[in-house]
Design an enzyme around this catalytic site. Structure first.
Site, PDB file in Angstrom:
ATOM      1  N   SER A 237      31.569  59.435 -76.043  1.00  0.00           N
ATOM      2  CA  SER A 237      31.891  57.926 -75.791  1.00  0.00           C
ATOM      3  C   SER A 237      33.331  57.901 -74.976  1.00  0.00           C
ATOM      4  CB  SER A 237      32.298  57.205 -77.295  1.00  0.00           C
ATOM      5  OG  SER A 237      33.331  57.831 -77.697  1.00  0.00           O
ATOM      6  N   LYS A 238      33.883  57.144 -74.665  1.00  0.00           N
ATOM      7  CA  LYS A 238      35.020  56.851 -73.852  1.00  0.00           C
ATOM      8  C   LYS A 238      36.118  57.838 -74.373  1.00  0.00           C
ATOM      9  CE  LYS A 238      34.327  54.877 -70.006  1.00  0.00           C
ATOM     10  NZ  LYS A 238      34.785  55.156 -68.602  1.00  0.00           N
ATOM     11  N   ARG A 239      36.254  57.767 -75.682  1.00  0.00           N
ATOM     12  CA  ARG A 239      37.390  58.534 -76.319  1.00  0.00           C
ATOM     13  C   ARG A 239      37.431  59.949 -76.076  1.00  0.00           C
ATOM     14  NH1 ARG A 239      33.375  58.030 -80.440  1.00  0.00           N
ATOM     15  NH2 ARG A 239      33.163  59.972 -81.505  1.00  0.00           N
ATOM     16  N   GLU A 247      32.929  59.078 -62.672  1.00  0.00           N
ATOM     17  CA  GLU A 247      34.472  59.722 -62.891  1.00  0.00           C
ATOM     18  C   GLU A 247      34.484  61.272 -63.014  1.00  0.00           C
ATOM     19  OE1 GLU A 247      35.757  57.329 -66.793  1.00  0.00           O
ATOM     20  OE2 GLU A 247      33.696  57.806 -67.045  1.00  0.00           O
TER      21      GLU A 247
END
Length: 465
Positions: A237-239, A247
């Site tokens: 996830s983004k974390r 990206e």
């Protein structure tokens, strides 16, 4: 599946956001499997969710696949555009008795599930003969007894009891097909032989093979690959940092490095860690895919990236730099900058792991005269050091412009001034690059050439006056 059928794989993303790194790996696995067997790799945009599907997301997916270097056969296929074909198959199933009309309302279904929370919904219309003149959905007449078994190329044989599955809706009462039906019809019509996708789709597959069987269509080979987790072992996830393919492109990892790294993420060929596209296409097979979730490791990615930066042909590397600058909004390299940079690449690319690191090391070749000297470097340009630069400029006017000859000339000038070469290297570094941290001064001079190097030295000796 007949062994004589040509291999056809597909990547079928939903255009509801950016291309996730997990989706990019799925696309790569399908591409490698097809290309390594002379087969076809198809792209299907599963845009049936009209509320969430956007043209911008579709464009992002196409852009991401193109950047990654995954070419597909034919034009991208819109699943939504094929809705009439999906509905046609549902009506064929209805006519053939493998599906039936269900008149249950959403309220009736909800009430039934509240009373039977642990059971799949059982429609009272499955075997009804007295049918009303009212809106209806079409449901699959799924088998009630026995098991549905899938021989998965990665997971092995997996099975589910049929009494755990309901008669799923394949055509809604408003005439729109469901995702489950659309996927099966599209895979059949596209002659897909191998469905390689994330193991989060495994539960869907039990339902989808029932449609294949009901239509008498051959099942494709299924290969459900484990998901990608973060370094902590939890779902990505983004974390965890970058998770979108765009990206990683913006971070400066070359596409060739991403292909190598993603191929190795959950698949192996012996102990091979670093390989090129030709090797990957020849080696890739479904038997090499593990069952455990793969873990994203940025240190390993940097190692792989460094290998590809260091071994990439110079022309390809310049192209990758152009793409990186375009992706990040940077100024494109001018032809003059490329001409100065090209001779330096053989030295610079051995030490850089990413494209931004390469650009940072190459800064001396990208700047124009007069060189802007930063505060730290300017401390080495006093009267004495500028005098040494003046002597060095004179001494280098007629030497052969090779690294060894330049170094020998610098050593002679340093000895004449009673200092070590390091004392001369600092002002020389400042004059050539304007910084204290640079590649070797002799590598820079070799790359810049005689005229540009001497002009930069002359600028500093002139400013002393």
């Amino acid at each position: 599946m007949s062994q004589n059928r040509p291999v056809v794989t597909r990547f079928a993303p939903s255009p509801t956001g950016y291309l996730h790194i997990g989706g990019a790996r799925t696309a790569l696995f399908n591409w490698l499997f097809a290309r390594g067997r002379g087969g076809r790799f198809l792209l299907r945009i599963e845009d049936t969710d009209r509320a969430r599907s956007t043209p911008e997301a579709t464009e992002a997916i196409l852009k991401g696949l193109t950047w990654l270097g995954l070419d597909w056969n034919g034009d991208p296929i819109s699943q939504f555009a094929r809705r009439d074909r999906h509905a046609e198959v549902a009506r064929q199933m209805l006519a053939g008795g493998t599906a039936y009309k269900c008149f249950s309302t959403p309220e009736e279904i909800a009430a039934w599930r509240e009373e039977n929370p642990r059971q799949p919904f059982q429609s009272p219309w499955r075997d009804a003969t007295d049918l009303p003149d009212a809106p209806y959905a079409i449901r699959l007449r799924a088998p009630r007894d026995g098991e549905t078994v899938i021989d998965d190329a990665v997971q092995g044989q997996v099975r589910v009891a049929n009494d755990q599955l309901d008669d799923m809706v394949i055509l809604r009462s408003d005439g729109t097909p469901t995702y489950m039906l659309a996927v099966v019809v599209d895979d059949h019509d596209m002659d897909v032989t191998h469905v390689i996708r994330g193991d989060d789709h495994l539960t869907n597959t039990f339902r989808q093979v029932q449609i294949f069987d009901a239509m008498g269509w051959p099942r494709p080979v299924f290969a459900h690959i484990p998901l990608i987790h973060g370094e902590d072992g939890k779902k990505l996830s983004k974390r965890h940092g970058a998770v979108g393919l765009h990206e990683f492109a913006a971070l400066g990892y070359p596409a060739a490095a991403m292909r190598n790294y993603l191929a190795r993420l959950g698949w192996s060929h012996g102990d091979d860690e670093l390989f090129n596209d030709e090797q990957a296409r020849a080696w890739f097979d479904l038997g090499g895919i593990g069952r455990a979730p793969a873990r994203l490791d940025f240190k390993k990615l940097e190692h792989v990236s460094g290998h590809h930066v260091g071994t990439m042909p110079d022309a390809d590397l310049l192209g990758a730099l152009d793409g990186f600058l375009a992706e990040t909004g940077g100024q494109p390299l001018t032809q003059c900058q490329k001409d100065r940079l090209a001779p330096a690449l053989s030295v610079l690319k051995e030490k850089a792991r990413t494209l931004p690191q390469l650009l940072e090391q190459a800064r001396f070749a990208l700047i124009d005269r007069p060189v802007d000297i930063d505060e730290k470097a300017s401390g080495s340009l006093d009267t004495v050091s500028r005098g040494m630069l003046s002597a060095l400029t004179a001494a280098m006017q007629h030497v052969s412009w090779t690294r060894d000859e330049l170094e020998q000339a610098a050593k002679r000038v340093a000895e004449e001034h009673g200092v070590g070469l390091g004392k001369l290297a600092a002002p020389l570094r400042a004059a050539l690059a304007g910084r204290t941290s640079t590649p070797s001064v002799f590598d820079m001079m070799t790359a810049l050439g005689r005229e540009e190097s001497l002009a930069r030295l002359q600028d500093q000796t002139d400013s002393a006056g």
